[in-house]
Design a protein around this motif. Structure first.
Motif, short mmCIF file in Angstrom:
data_model
loop_
_atom_site.label_atom_id
_atom_site.label_comp_id
_atom_site.label_asym_id
_atom_site.label_seq_id
_atom_site.Cartn_x
_atom_site.Cartn_y
_atom_site.Cartn_z
N ALA A 1 12.14 7.11 44.44
CA ALA A 1 11.76 8.33 44.73
C ALA A 1 11.43 8.45 46.38
CB ALA A 1 10.50 8.57 44.02
N GLY A 2 10.96 7.19 46.75
CA GLY A 2 10.81 6.97 48.32
C GLY A 2 12.05 7.34 48.90
N PHE B 1 10.95 5.42 51.57
CA PHE B 1 11.21 6.69 52.32
C PHE B 1 11.68 6.17 53.73
CE2 PHE B 1 9.64 9.72 55.62
CZ PHE B 1 9.71 10.93 54.74
N THR C 1 9.39 4.34 41.68
CA THR C 1 8.73 4.68 42.88
C THR C 1 9.50 4.47 44.19
OG1 THR C 1 6.67 3.96 41.94
CG2 THR C 1 6.64 3.90 44.27
N PHE C 2 10.27 3.27 44.14
CA PHE C 2 11.10 3.33 45.33
C PHE C 2 12.31 4.09 45.54
CE2 PHE C 2 14.82 0.70 47.23
CZ PHE C 2 13.93 0.10 48.45
N THR D 1 2.10 2.75 46.79
CA THR D 1 2.34 3.60 48.07
C THR D 1 3.22 2.87 48.98
OG1 THR D 1 0.03 4.70 47.58
CG2 THR D 1 1.02 4.81 49.83
N PHE E 1 6.57 3.01 47.79
CA PHE E 1 7.29 4.39 48.19
C PHE E 1 7.41 4.52 49.84
CE2 PHE E 1 6.98 8.73 49.38
CZ PHE E 1 7.57 9.41 48.25
#
Length: 210
Positions: A29-30, A107, A26-27, A100, A103
């Protein structure tokens, strides 16, 4: 206590590796989304951001920093972020929100580094190394650890909901111990951001604006 915490971490890694993997994916992907997001800015947005960055760089070497205020603000912000993750970990429905937040953190990091590298090339990389990396060497592992701990405890609560005989107290104690360790790391990251990062930024700005 240290030996018990080490044993707890090993047990957590052995039994909860899918959660560790989920948090890491997740991280990352962010970060990737942030990297591509920086490349999708239009010329007007890029121009405004570059203008703000150039103004900051021209003034950075002359900045007078209120250390005490900065320490208070950075540590408070770091602990507040961890506090939100901690509270979400005490609920089953908090799991998607934790992911979330993870992420979003990735991001933000990916966007910042990508923008500096794309628009300022070598200078941007040097600026990223001086302004973004120092505190995040401590902060990012702490956030990942807090997120994994919160996700693991949320998962434990879900399993307890399905099986009322499942013991929850050992997991609760371990969760609080890990969050306490994370809070200490985040406080250290706040000190780095207040004392070390500004000096690196000043030195970088003086070097790049010669």
């Amino acid at each position: 206590m240290a030996r018990g915490l080490k044993k707890l971490c090993k047990s957590s890694l052995r039994e909860g590796w899918p959660i560790y993997l989920l948090a890491l994916i997740t991280f990352v992907a962010g970060i990737v989304a942030g990297w591509w997001g920086a490349g999708g800015l239009n010329s007007e947005q890029v121009g405004q951001l570059l203008l703000n960055l150039d103004q900051f760089m021209n003034q950075a070497s002359q900045l007078n920093i209120d250390r005490q205020s900065m320490i208070r603000d950075t540590i408070t912000n770091n602990l507040a972020y961890i506090g939100i993750i901690y509270l979400l970990g005490l609920t089953v429905i908090g799991m998607p929100v934790i992911l979330t937040l993870l992420f979003a953190r990735g991001f933000s990091l990916g966007f910042t580094i990508s923008f500096l590298a794309r628009e300022k090339a070598g200078e941007g990389i040097v600026l990223a190394l001086s302004s973004v990396v120092p505190q995040n060497l401590l902060l990012i592992p702490a956030i990942l650890l807090a997120s994994v701990a919160a996700l693991s405890f949320s998962w434990l609560l879900l399993k307890r909901f399905l099986n009322s005989r499942l013991p929850i107290l050992p997991g609760l104690i371990g969760y609080h111990l890990l969050i306490l360790v994370v809070c200490c790391i985040c406080s250290a990251a706040g000190l780095v951001e207040a004392y070390i990062t500004p000096e690196l930024i000043k030195a970088t700005a003086a070097f790049l604006t010669k």
